[in-house]
Design an enzyme around this catalytic site. Sequence first.
Site, PDB file in Angstrom:
ATOM      1  N   GLU A   1       0.908  -1.193   0.182  1.00 19.27           N
ATOM      2  CA  GLU A   1      -0.110   0.089   0.060  1.00 19.27           C
ATOM      3  C   GLU A   1       0.943   1.238  -0.079  1.00 19.27           C
ATOM      4  O   GLU A   1       1.639   1.446   1.048  1.00 19.27           O
ATOM      5  CB  GLU A   1      -0.867  -0.292   1.168  1.00 19.27           C
TER       6      GLU A   1
ATOM      7  N   ARG B   1       1.613  10.206   0.672  1.00 20.37           N
ATOM      8  CA  ARG B   1       2.156  11.264   1.620  1.00 20.37           C
ATOM      9  C   ARG B   1       3.401  12.024   1.087  1.00 20.37           C
ATOM     10  O   ARG B   1       4.075  12.586   1.731  1.00 20.37           O
ATOM     11  CB  ARG B   1       2.683  10.431   2.893  1.00 20.37           C
TER      12      ARG B   1
ATOM     13  N   THR C   1      -3.696   6.399   1.994  1.00 19.63           N
ATOM     14  CA  THR C   1      -3.728   7.790   2.429  1.00 19.63           C
ATOM     15  C   THR C   1      -4.495   8.842   1.221  1.00 19.63           C
ATOM     16  O   THR C   1      -4.092  10.034   0.976  1.00 19.63           O
ATOM     17  CB  THR C   1      -2.461   8.505   2.822  1.00 19.63           C
TER      18      THR C   1
ATOM     19  N   LYS D   1     -11.193   0.154   6.867  1.00 20.66           N
ATOM     20  CA  LYS D   1      -9.799   0.391   7.544  1.00 20.66           C
ATOM     21  C   LYS D   1      -9.961   0.410   8.966  1.00 20.66           C
ATOM     22  O   LYS D   1     -10.546   1.757   9.043  1.00 20.66           O
ATOM     23  CB  LYS D   1      -8.849   1.133   6.739  1.00 20.66           C
TER      24      LYS D   1
END
Length: 217
Positions: free
Chosen positions: A43, A47, A70, A130
């Site tokens: 994953e 960022r 993210t 999640k």
Amino acid sequence: MMLSPVFADLARHRVVPVVTARTAEEGLRIADALAEGGLPVAEITFRTAAAADAIAAVAREGGVLVGAGTVLRADQVDEAVDAGARFVVSPGTSAEVIERCRHHGIPVLPGAVTATEVQTALALGVDAVKFFPAATSGGIPALRALGAPFSGLGFVPTGGIDEATAPEYLAVPSVLAVGGSWMLPADAIDAGDWDRITDLTRRAVTRTRSPEDTPLR
């Protein structure tokens, strides 16, 4: 419950390594080290500015189930899909993100830690969430409590999970897989010590795959 093929793969691998890549080459080397250690999943988080390029590099090479993490906005979903991401992960539940994922036909794991957030995600048509940040949101007791009213929903706890606690999370029946980066220490990445990452990944695989594990299906 019936899972998408991608989520079924995540459940089979049991661990989703969370990767923050500063360059496409770094992302590719990390993914290769994970795969060499027996965990061909990554994953790659949005960022850094290199996220899409790293996803594209891993997707082009093949052999690793690569997703985008993210993801906060619909345009990032577009960017992730264009780069070749196979799944999308978001820290919270965003209708905009979920709807754009549905438009692209890509599975999404929205973040949810309360009953209200889980119910909101369910209403938007997801089959897994999640649980983030796991360790500071009640951990295993909270997951077990949520698993009762939301039976059939899959959870991927992430945040504060390490080699010692991962098997405990995976023992919860509703948990598909755990997310974490304990096999990716910053000093090893900085030094380009890919063999160390491979060794730590092998340990993670050994720790999290026992005959007693019963992933949700």
